[in-house]
Motif scaffolding. Structure first.
Motif, PDB file in Angstrom:
ATOM      1  N   ILE A  56      35.941  29.730  35.886  1.00 29.39           N
ATOM      2  CA  ILE A  56      35.684  30.471  37.241  1.00 29.39           C
ATOM      3  C   ILE A  56      35.736  29.766  38.410  1.00 29.39           C
ATOM      4  O   ILE A  56      36.455  29.496  39.479  1.00 29.39           O
ATOM      5  CB  ILE A  56      34.358  31.233  37.362  1.00 29.39           C
ATOM      6  CG1 ILE A  56      35.083  32.735  35.740  1.00 29.39           C
ATOM      7  CG2 ILE A  56      34.655  32.290  38.853  1.00 29.39           C
ATOM      8  CD1 ILE A  56      34.210  33.999  35.667  1.00 29.39           C
ATOM      9  N   HIS A  57      34.523  28.965  38.032  1.00 35.82           N
ATOM     10  CA  HIS A  57      34.118  27.289  39.384  1.00 35.82           C
ATOM     11  C   HIS A  57      35.323  26.803  39.110  1.00 35.82           C
ATOM     12  O   HIS A  57      35.788  26.303  39.981  1.00 35.82           O
ATOM     13  CB  HIS A  57      32.937  26.925  38.285  1.00 35.82           C
ATOM     14  CG  HIS A  57      32.864  26.172  39.461  1.00 35.82           C
ATOM     15  ND1 HIS A  57      32.164  25.468  40.262  1.00 35.82           N
ATOM     16  CD2 HIS A  57      32.643  24.631  39.269  1.00 35.82           C
ATOM     17  CE1 HIS A  57      31.659  24.900  41.505  1.00 35.82           C
ATOM     18  NE2 HIS A  57      31.971  24.123  40.432  1.00 35.82           N
ATOM     19  N   ALA A  58      35.821  26.932  37.681  1.00 33.06           N
ATOM     20  CA  ALA A  58      37.694  25.912  38.319  1.00 33.06           C
ATOM     21  C   ALA A  58      38.200  26.615  38.501  1.00 33.06           C
ATOM     22  O   ALA A  58      38.951  26.287  39.483  1.00 33.06           O
ATOM     23  CB  ALA A  58      37.570  24.960  37.057  1.00 33.06           C
ATOM     24  N   GLY A  59      38.260  27.843  39.638  1.00 26.08           N
ATOM     25  CA  GLY A  59      39.467  28.592  40.115  1.00 26.08           C
ATOM     26  C   GLY A  59      40.036  30.138  39.174  1.00 26.08           C
ATOM     27  O   GLY A  59      41.202  29.902  39.544  1.00 26.08           O
TER      28      GLY A  59
ATOM     29  N   ALA B 297      41.134  33.059  37.823  1.00 23.48           N
ATOM     30  CA  ALA B 297      41.139  33.945  39.020  1.00 23.48           C
ATOM     31  C   ALA B 297      41.167  35.554  37.781  1.00 23.48           C
ATOM     32  O   ALA B 297      40.537  36.829  38.278  1.00 23.48           O
ATOM     33  CB  ALA B 297      42.632  34.086  39.391  1.00 23.48           C
ATOM     34  N   ALA B 298      40.646  35.658  36.804  1.00 28.37           N
ATOM     35  CA  ALA B 298      40.700  36.745  35.623  1.00 28.37           C
ATOM     36  C   ALA B 298      40.893  35.646  34.027  1.00 28.37           C
ATOM     37  O   ALA B 298      41.242  34.601  33.552  1.00 28.37           O
ATOM     38  CB  ALA B 298      42.168  37.434  35.774  1.00 28.37           C
ATOM     39  N   ILE B 299      40.175  36.602  33.214  1.00 30.41           N
ATOM     40  CA  ILE B 299      40.332  35.939  32.222  1.00 30.41           C
ATOM     41  C   ILE B 299      40.426  37.398  30.672  1.00 30.41           C
ATOM     42  O   ILE B 299      40.565  38.693  31.253  1.00 30.41           O
ATOM     43  CB  ILE B 299      38.295  36.707  31.701  1.00 30.41           C
ATOM     44  CG1 ILE B 299      37.670  35.604  32.785  1.00 30.41           C
ATOM     45  CG2 ILE B 299      38.110  36.501  29.984  1.00 30.41           C
ATOM     46  CD1 ILE B 299      35.674  35.290  32.818  1.00 30.41           C
ATOM     47  N   LEU B 300      41.346  37.047  29.931  1.00 28.30           N
ATOM     48  CA  LEU B 300      41.815  37.357  28.782  1.00 28.30           C
ATOM     49  C   LEU B 300      40.736  37.169  27.626  1.00 28.30           C
ATOM     50  O   LEU B 300      40.473  36.293  27.430  1.00 28.30           O
ATOM     51  CB  LEU B 300      42.991  36.901  28.134  1.00 28.30           C
ATOM     52  CG  LEU B 300      43.441  38.051  26.742  1.00 28.30           C
ATOM     53  CD1 LEU B 300      44.135  39.364  27.528  1.00 28.30           C
ATOM     54  CD2 LEU B 300      45.134  37.090  27.316  1.00 28.30           C
ATOM     55  N   THR B 301      39.760  38.450  27.359  1.00 33.51           N
ATOM     56  CA  THR B 301      39.227  38.455  26.439  1.00 33.51           C
ATOM     57  C   THR B 301      39.408  39.245  24.959  1.00 33.51           C
ATOM     58  O   THR B 301      39.971  40.429  25.393  1.00 33.51           O
ATOM     59  CB  THR B 301      38.050  37.802  26.423  1.00 33.51           C
ATOM     60  OG1 THR B 301      36.928  37.452  25.038  1.00 33.51           O
ATOM     61  CG2 THR B 301      37.043  39.088  26.997  1.00 33.51           C
ATOM     62  N   ASP B 302      38.142  39.619  23.643  1.00 34.93           N
ATOM     63  CA  ASP B 302      37.652  40.386  22.975  1.00 34.93           C
ATOM     64  C   ASP B 302      36.856  41.499  23.619  1.00 34.93           C
ATOM     65  O   ASP B 302      36.011  40.540  24.535  1.00 34.93           O
ATOM     66  CB  ASP B 302      37.980  40.063  21.858  1.00 34.93           C
ATOM     67  CG  ASP B 302      37.243  39.084  21.511  1.00 34.93           C
ATOM     68  OD1 ASP B 302      35.448  38.828  22.311  1.00 34.93           O
ATOM     69  OD2 ASP B 302      36.690  38.173  19.869  1.00 34.93           O
TER      70      ASP B 302
ATOM     71  N   ALA C 163      33.676  40.963  22.316  1.00 34.26           N
ATOM     72  CA  ALA C 163      32.281  40.636  22.690  1.00 34.26           C
ATOM     73  C   ALA C 163      32.684  39.960  23.578  1.00 34.26           C
ATOM     74  O   ALA C 163      31.268  39.186  24.339  1.00 34.26           O
ATOM     75  CB  ALA C 163      32.555  39.705  20.950  1.00 34.26           C
ATOM     76  N   GLY C 164      33.679  39.166  24.097  1.00 29.71           N
ATOM     77  CA  GLY C 164      33.963  37.886  25.214  1.00 29.71           C
ATOM     78  C   GLY C 164      33.798  38.877  26.649  1.00 29.71           C
ATOM     79  O   GLY C 164      33.209  38.032  27.181  1.00 29.71           O
ATOM     80  N   ALA C 165      34.098  39.910  26.510  1.00 30.41           N
ATOM     81  CA  ALA C 165      33.823  40.820  27.780  1.00 30.41           C
ATOM     82  C   ALA C 165      32.802  41.570  28.009  1.00 30.41           C
ATOM     83  O   ALA C 165      31.887  41.257  29.011  1.00 30.41           O
ATOM     84  CB  ALA C 165      34.716  42.227  27.743  1.00 30.41           C
ATOM     85  N   GLY C 166      31.406  41.354  26.324  1.00 32.41           N
ATOM     86  CA  GLY C 166      30.208  41.244  27.103  1.00 32.41           C
ATOM     87  C   GLY C 166      29.584  39.952  27.517  1.00 32.41           C
ATOM     88  O   GLY C 166      28.773  40.674  28.414  1.00 32.41           O
TER      89      GLY C 166
ATOM     90  N   LEU D  47      30.712  38.372  36.095  1.00 31.33           N
ATOM     91  CA  LEU D  47      30.985  36.957  36.534  1.00 31.33           C
ATOM     92  C   LEU D  47      31.859  37.293  37.952  1.00 31.33           C
ATOM     93  O   LEU D  47      32.732  36.266  38.816  1.00 31.33           O
ATOM     94  CB  LEU D  47      31.933  36.032  35.806  1.00 31.33           C
ATOM     95  CG  LEU D  47      31.207  35.558  34.593  1.00 31.33           C
ATOM     96  CD1 LEU D  47      31.884  35.304  33.093  1.00 31.33           C
ATOM     97  CD2 LEU D  47      29.621  35.269  34.643  1.00 31.33           C
ATOM     98  N   GLY D  48      32.068  38.075  38.026  1.00 31.98           N
ATOM     99  CA  GLY D  48      32.669  38.511  39.110  1.00 31.98           C
ATOM    100  C   GLY D  48      34.403  38.387  39.450  1.00 31.98           C
ATOM    101  O   GLY D  48      34.748  38.812  40.512  1.00 31.98           O
TER     102      GLY D  48
END
Length: 230
Positions: A70-73, A75-80, A82-85, A90-91
């Protein structure tokens, strides 16, 4: 390698939105919509506007590095789940799927506009001989196509631009980004090595090969596959 280094990303891509991605892949609609300009599997390679794919690794979950992405830019995250937790608070919007690696190839193709659909694609797999065979194939393709590409163990080359290859078959986000670069550079054919690891780890998902070649099968890599059938 040539003095002129190959860009790993297209200069321009299609306009993509996170909610459109969720709709296209049957995922739950995200809390907010954002524009997507690329996709990355590594927080160290994230560019502004990227979808960061946070996968569960052998030792550490990729979501551990979500804040860096996120610091590198990103815009969104794709995860499972466990990763969502790990990404909570993080915004940025998070798309959750049971096995993100299994859809990452198709997602990467979608984000970059399915560039492989307009490229004659030849894949070469097998235990030994992939590199030599892929260059023979590239030479044959060059007799018909003015601009060709070759992706494999030695290099990632499009026309006369190249970089050293990090592995035999790059991860899906890098691969589809390179295919989009091929389209920008006018390449219409590509010869590529496809490792057995790549097939098992979904690195070539999202591709439809026009021709495939199989060289041979030996007992190498049984530490990964377990047996000859795997």
């Amino acid at each position: 390698m040539t003095s002129e280094q190959l860009s790993m990303r297209p200069e321009q891509g299609p306009e993509r939105r996170l909610r459109d991605l969720a709709s296209a892949f049957g995922l739950e609609e995200p809390s907010q919509d954002v524009a997507l300009t690329g996709v990355s599997l590594s927080s160290r390679e994230v560019r502004p506007g990227d979808l960061f794919a946070a996968l569960n690794g052998l030792k550490v979950h990729g979501a551990t590095f979500a804040a860096d992405a996120i610091h590198a830019g990103a815009a969104a995250i794709l995860t499972d789940s466990a990763g969502a937790g790990l990404c909570a608070g993080l915004g940025v919007p998070v798309l959750v799927v049971a096995d993100p690696r299994a859809i990452l190839g198709a997602v990467s193709a979608w984000i970059y506009g399915n560039p492989a659909e307009r490229i004659t694609l030849v894949g070469v797999t097998g235990t030994n001989g992939k590199t030599t065979t892929s260059y023979f194939v590239q030479a044959a393709l060059s007799a018909v196509h003015p601009v060709t590409a070759v992706l494999g163990t030695v290099e990632l080359r499009i026309g006369d631009q190249a970089v050293e290859s990090p592995r035999t078959t790059v991860e899906a986000p890098v691969l589809h980004g390179l295919l989009a670069v091929m389209r920008e550079r006018g390449a219409t054919a590509c010869s590529m090595e496809v490792s057995s690891h790549a097939l098992a780890l979904h690195r070539v998902d999202g591709l439809v090969f026009d021709v495939v070649g199989f060289t041979n099968l030996s007992r190498d890599h049984l530490d990964f596959h377990g047996d000859m059938a795997g």
